[in-house]
Design a protein around this motif. Sequence first.
Motif, PDB file in Angstrom:
ATOM      1  N   ARG A 103       8.939   8.272  -8.363  1.00  0.00           N
ATOM      2  CA  ARG A 103       7.835   8.837  -7.570  1.00  0.00           C
ATOM      3  C   ARG A 103       7.670  10.331  -7.866  1.00  0.00           C
ATOM      4  NH1 ARG A 103       8.234   6.700  -1.370  1.00  0.00           N
ATOM      5  NH2 ARG A 103       8.088   4.458  -1.795  1.00  0.00           N
ATOM      6  N   TYR A 122       5.561  13.534  -6.267  1.00  0.00           N
ATOM      7  CA  TYR A 122       4.705  14.067  -5.202  1.00  0.00           C
ATOM      8  C   TYR A 122       4.191  15.448  -5.602  1.00  0.00           C
ATOM      9  CZ  TYR A 122       6.741  10.585  -1.971  1.00  0.00           C
ATOM     10  OH  TYR A 122       7.144   9.425  -1.356  1.00  0.00           O
ATOM     11  N   GLU A 137       6.953  13.642   1.349  1.00  0.00           N
ATOM     12  CA  GLU A 137       8.002  12.901   0.645  1.00  0.00           C
ATOM     13  C   GLU A 137       8.649  11.757   1.435  1.00  0.00           C
ATOM     14  OE1 GLU A 137      10.746  15.910  -0.551  1.00  0.00           O
ATOM     15  OE2 GLU A 137       9.384  16.724  -2.064  1.00  0.00           O
ATOM     16  N   HIS A 146       2.747   9.199  -2.739  1.00  0.00           N
ATOM     17  CA  HIS A 146       2.890  10.043  -3.924  1.00  0.00           C
ATOM     18  C   HIS A 146       1.663   9.924  -4.825  1.00  0.00           C
ATOM     19  CE1 HIS A 146       4.708   6.104  -4.215  1.00  0.00           C
ATOM     20  NE2 HIS A 146       4.530   6.108  -5.530  1.00  0.00           N
ATOM     21  N   THR A 190      -3.315   8.114  -1.322  1.00  0.00           N
ATOM     22  CA  THR A 190      -2.228   9.011  -1.725  1.00  0.00           C
ATOM     23  C   THR A 190      -2.432  10.355  -1.026  1.00  0.00           C
ATOM     24  OG1 THR A 190      -3.338  10.026  -3.614  1.00  0.00           O
ATOM     25  CG2 THR A 190      -2.179   7.938  -4.029  1.00  0.00           C
TER      26      THR A 190
END
Length: 338
Positions: free
Chosen positions: A263, A265, A271, A276, A292
């Motif tokens: 992942r 971000y 988080e 992400h 997202t």
Amino acid sequence: MTTPQTTPHTVGFKPGERNVFLHILTACNLSCSHCYINPDQHGRTMLDREQLASWIRLFSDPSRQSNIIFLGGKPTMHPDLVYGIEVAKESGFAVTVDTNGYLLHDFLERVNPAHLDYLSFSLDGPDPAVNDPIRGDGVFEVCTANLKKAVAKGIPTSLIYTVSSRNIDHLHRMVPLVAELGVSRFFIQVIGLRGKSAGTGPGDAEPLQVDPQKWLSVVPEVARRVAETGITVIYPKVYLDRGERFECAGNVAENFFVFPNGRVYQCPLCEDYPVHSYEIRDGRLTEVDGLTEKRFFALDIPEGCVMNKLLQPDTITCDSSGAPVHRVSCCLLKQRLG
Ligand code: SF4
Ligand code: SF4
């Protein structure tokens, strides 16, 4: 001799600069009460040697200022950390390693000091009585001893103090300590809204987050006193002054927070959630479709940071007209002295 700069100035986001926060594993030898690592969301794995090198190169762009910060869990638990630092340096990155103070795998003996721009230690109190209930028994002694060894080897060091309701009243006692330890930079960090710190710590009757009045009455003054000793001090802006423009780093900066499960971000406050922006798939950085974090970055609200409003609305106070008293800045916006 130059006079230390003791007036804070806001470090705006630098267009074109890239920051890569690379979590190379999530395991750690400590269990801090405010740990932000969330293995359900970030995975429990460790990058292997080949992945480590290929993920570093994936984010390298020698045409721009690029900074990489090796994080964990505990990065010195990774047997190939020194190799990763070499690859990062060859790829044109300025390199920082964050550590809780335990330098495993003979790290100080094996690393080339010239490859490290900063080795950053975390300490949450000026003595064991304050630090160790937060970070673990015996941690203060180990951390300060290893920090001194790093300074003696000529490695530039920084110290991170994460402010919470448990240690804010002891922050002023860090002024002589950071000078005595010989650190080059002092980071005062605000307790996160992520992982364990999103709630109350074990045994805490009150939230770990500090309120605006307390933060503003303590942190800028301690920062000024540390800066007077000639040490650079950096702390989050947190509250914007009237008339200051709000900017979300997700819109105007290039930050990648990379986890071992692939992942990636753009915002640290996101988080704990599967929102992400990107994933590393088959060795490529791939944009994620659907809901997202980018959707949040686009929202313009009078309170400032959207994620702060979503995660801790209680911290926002309004005047009689309903307007927020403080606008909360992006958590990545910093104040710097020195
Ligand atoms: S040292 Fe860092 S990763 Fe380890 S428990 Fe503490 S906050 Fe979490
Ligand atoms: S902390 Fe807030 S302002 Fe900063 S990137 Fe995240 S959502 Fe945007």
